[in-house]
Write a protein that holds these residues in place. Structure first.
Motif, short mmCIF file in Angstrom:
data_model
loop_
_atom_site.label_atom_id
_atom_site.label_comp_id
_atom_site.label_asym_id
_atom_site.label_seq_id
_atom_site.Cartn_x
_atom_site.Cartn_y
_atom_site.Cartn_z
N ASP A 81 2.19 6.63 -6.95
CA ASP A 81 1.22 7.63 -7.38
C ASP A 81 1.81 9.04 -7.26
N CYS A 82 2.49 9.29 -6.15
CA CYS A 82 3.11 10.60 -5.95
C CYS A 82 4.19 10.87 -7.00
N PHE A 83 5.03 9.89 -7.26
CA PHE A 83 6.08 10.07 -8.26
C PHE A 83 5.48 10.30 -9.65
N SER A 84 4.40 9.57 -9.95
CA SER A 84 3.77 9.69 -11.27
C SER A 84 3.20 11.07 -11.50
N GLU B 65 0.83 -1.21 0.00
CA GLU B 65 0.00 0.00 0.00
C GLU B 65 0.87 1.26 0.00
N VAL B 66 1.93 1.26 0.78
CA VAL B 66 2.86 2.39 0.79
C VAL B 66 3.54 2.51 -0.57
N LYS B 67 3.94 1.39 -1.15
CA LYS B 67 4.58 1.40 -2.47
C LYS B 67 3.64 2.00 -3.52
N ARG B 68 2.36 1.61 -3.48
CA ARG B 68 1.40 2.14 -4.46
C ARG B 68 1.22 3.64 -4.30
#
Length: 215
Positions: free
Chosen positions: A143-146, A136-139
């Protein structure tokens, strides 16, 4: 029926969830996820342990909601700075790179960061600490990086249309390069390098962008 009655009669929350999550974000920034206890969050937010578990389902729930709020806030910044007409896109990108030297702005109800470490990207910090073991943290971090990468790539395309960037260059590849430099500035800044050094890095990155080849 009794449970429905109790839910209907429950008192409304007497705290501002956003303010609580902003305070928790600052605590996670300072101590990391593993270095932050529920008691630390309670002290930072002013909520008791019971209220934290009831409202956010414990420390992990607080983190996920804090990251979701950070994502919503982050999604606005790059777009506001980088969106605009094709003319001036390169100047907007330059200004954005120089702004990134100072880190990510905190929420308006949170005191200014005491140092460059505290102003680092929250998503990147959590991804490095627990992203490999927490899907969940990875997702959320991805999203933030994208959001940043997409905004930068769109600005680069605008600069290409205006004739300021080599039209044969891949804007997505360049956006990944600039994202790496922006997030790398967090690491370099955290180890005590001066704003002048970080500004020099940003200027060097900007100078490396491929310009149109003239005959």
């Amino acid at each position: 029926m009794g449970r429905l009655y109790l839910r209907c009669m429950a008192r409304p929350r007497s705290f501002d969830p956003d303010h609580v999550l902003h305070a928790a974000e600052r605590q996670f920034r300072t101590s990391g996820y593993n270095g932050t206890s529920v008691d630390d969050i309670s002290a930072a937010t002013g909520l008791g342990r019971g209220s934290l578990y009831a409202a956010f389902d414990g420390k992990h729930g607080v983190l996920l909601q804090a990251m979701a709020g950070y994502f919503a806030r982050l999604a606005q910044g790059p777009r506001k700075m980088l969106d605009g007409p094709d003319e001036g896109a390169l100047e907007r990108l330059h200004a954005y790179l120089l702004r990134a030297v100072h880190g990510v702005p905190l929420a308006p109800d949170v005191p200014p960061a005491p140092d460059r470490t505290a102003a680092a990207c929250f998503a990147a910090k959590m991804a490095l600490e627990i992203g490999a073991s927490d899907p969940e943290v990875k997702r959320l971090a991805n999203d933030c990086f994208s959001v940043v990468r997409t905004a930068v790539a769109d600005c680069l395309r605008a600069a290409q249309r205006n004739g300021d960037i080599d039209p044969d260059a891949d804007p997505d590849d360049l956006a990944y390069l600039l994202l790496t430099i922006i997030r790398g500035s967090d690491v370099v800044g955290a180890y005590g390098h001066t704003p002048d050094r970080l500004t020099s890095i940003a200027e060097s990155a900007f100078a490396l962008l491929p310009r149109p080849r003239h005959p």
